[in-house]
Design an enzyme around this catalytic site. Structure first.
Site, short mmCIF file in Angstrom:
data_model
loop_
_atom_site.label_atom_id
_atom_site.label_comp_id
_atom_site.label_asym_id
_atom_site.label_seq_id
_atom_site.Cartn_x
_atom_site.Cartn_y
_atom_site.Cartn_z
CG HIS A 239 -1.70 -1.35 1.36
ND1 HIS A 239 -2.90 -1.08 0.34
CD2 HIS A 239 -1.63 -2.30 2.08
CE1 HIS A 239 -3.49 -2.20 0.87
NE2 HIS A 239 -2.99 -3.14 1.54
CB CYS B 199 -2.32 3.65 -3.68
SG CYS B 199 -3.27 2.44 -3.88
#
Length: 429
Positions: A139, A181
């Site tokens: 992430h 991300c």
């Protein structure tokens, strides 16, 4: 005389080997827990590729929490797959640094070849003629990628380490592939173009990356869109003729819901073959783990929505009322933590608007480019320490508000004071 000649020959042979250099590989999965299955699956698959192409284990380092293969939720006990019906990519994988050893600090030490007293103690012991390949899957958010303990690796720290390695002549060429991300923010306006480092990322500095390959039997996503695109390409193509640029162009085309990006010395991509970083020299093209490219389908989902999407899919397939009730409770808990993260971070902005003479609408609905790392880094670290673990994906998705505050001239000490007021104790998932 003969002894002198033999000694000279051995010395010359050694110098030729050193001049040619060798390849080093660092593979990092920055998450844990079963719903994040895909990140460790990506890393295990990458290991199988570089191992297959002959890079010896002493020059491959794997950092992953290692809680997936034997997880109670894994119906394929002891195995991990990275595509539907695909081969086991867990078998034989190195476990150099696992569990609580997978941290930003340990990652930076390993990358820079600093002495380690834990895990396998292996580090990148590269020299001025060696190539390094680093692949990270996890992430991310503006200027950070997350680690299993909920902490952050900051873009400023990563690029500082890269510059130090360049100054110390610790590599000849280095390549980064980053799956996360907003992963473009790890290099945008930070990575120089003249230090022989080339990086590609799953997304630009403002958007999500995407999970793919939902498996109804394993009840999780098996891979990430950008990652499976390059991994399956390295499986299928002759990487001894394919350039980095050719691989990137293919990955960019197939990664159709986010913008795969490239940074640093872009000229490297057309000069070097994929094998210059993912294979041992002297190897030849060999059959792949999977010769069939399985195109990611319509089951793509933003990374921050993966946990809820899995729970909703499980709920739709479940008939047992007790299990359904448990799933409904978990959905409510995740939604509560999502709302809490949004409310707290937006609350920080609301609390500062009047005293700092700021426009709330601009803070909440626009995205400024991160340049003030001196403000942003301590603010993010303080938020992690006082309020949330970065395991809450929706904390990550709203950190742009902290970027906006720093870029609007608000001092880190003022933001941290507000955080203290809004988080009298740390919130847990």
């Amino acid at each position: 005389m003969l002894a002198i000649f033999v000694g000279l020959a051995l010395c010359l042979a050694g110098s030729v080997y050193t001049e040619e250099g060798v390849n080093w590989v660092l593979l990092v999965a920055g998450s844990n827990e079963y719903y994040n299955y895909r990140h460790q699956a990506d890393i295990c698959h990458a290991y199988q590729i570089v191992h297959k192409y002959g890079i010896p284990d002493e020059r491959i380092i794997v950092m992953m929490y290692d809680d997936i293969a034997n997880n109670s939720q894994n119906t394929m006990k002891g195995k991990i797959i990275n595509q539907p019906g695909g081969p086991d990519v867990y078998e034989g994988v190195l476990k150099d640094y696992t569990k609580k050893l997978v941290t930003p600090d340990n990652f930076l030490k390993v990358l820079q070849g600093k002495e380690m007293a834990v895990g396998s103690k292996k580090t990148i012991q590269s020299g001025p003629n060696d190539n390094i390949f680093v692949y990270f899957s996890d992430h991310g958010a503006p200027g950070i990628v997350a680690f299993p303990d909920g902490s952050a690796l900051h873009a400023s720290d990563l690029n500082k380490a890269i510059l130090s390695m360049h100054a110390n002549k610790q590599y000849k060429n280095m390549v980064f592939y980053i799956e996360a991300c907003e992963s473009g923010s790890m290099f945008e306006d930070l990575l120089p173009v003249n230090i022989n480092v080339y990086a590609t990322t799953a997304a630009n500095s403002e958007e999500s990356s995407y999970a793919c390959y939902y498996d109804s039997k394993l009840k999780t996503y098996l891979g990430d869109l950008y990652s499976v695109n390059w991994l399956e390409d390295s499986d299928k193509e002759d990487i001894y003729t394919e350039t980095l640029d050719e691989q990137f162009r293919l990955v960019k085309k197939l990664t159709n819901l986010s913008h795969a990006m490239e940074y640093g010395d872009l000229s490297m991509s057309s000069v070097f073959k994929v094998s210059d970083f993912q294979a041992e020299r002297g190897q030849v093209y060999t059959p792949s783990l999977s010769m069939t490219r399985l195109q990611p389908r319509s089951d793509l989902v933003k990374s921050e929505d993966v946990r809820l999407e899995i729970l909703h899919r499980r709920l739709a397939e479940e008939n047992d009322q007790i299990v359904r009730q448990s799933l409904l409770q978990e959905i409510q808990d995740v939604q509560r933590m999502k709302n809490l993260a949004i409310n707290v971070i937006k609350g920080i902005a609301r609390s500062l608007v009047k005293s700092q003479n700021l426009d709330l609408n601009s803070l909440l609905n626009t995205r400024k480019k991160l340049t003030n790392h001196e403000c942003y880094k301590p603010v993010v670290d303080h938020l992690i320490n006082k309020c949330f673990s970065l395991k809450n994906d929706h904390v990550l998705r709203n950190l742009y508000i902290l970027v906006n505050l720093c870029e609007s001239g608000v001092l880190a000490e003022n933001i941290n004071y507000t955080i203290d007021k809004l988080c009298p104790s740390k919130f847990f998932e």
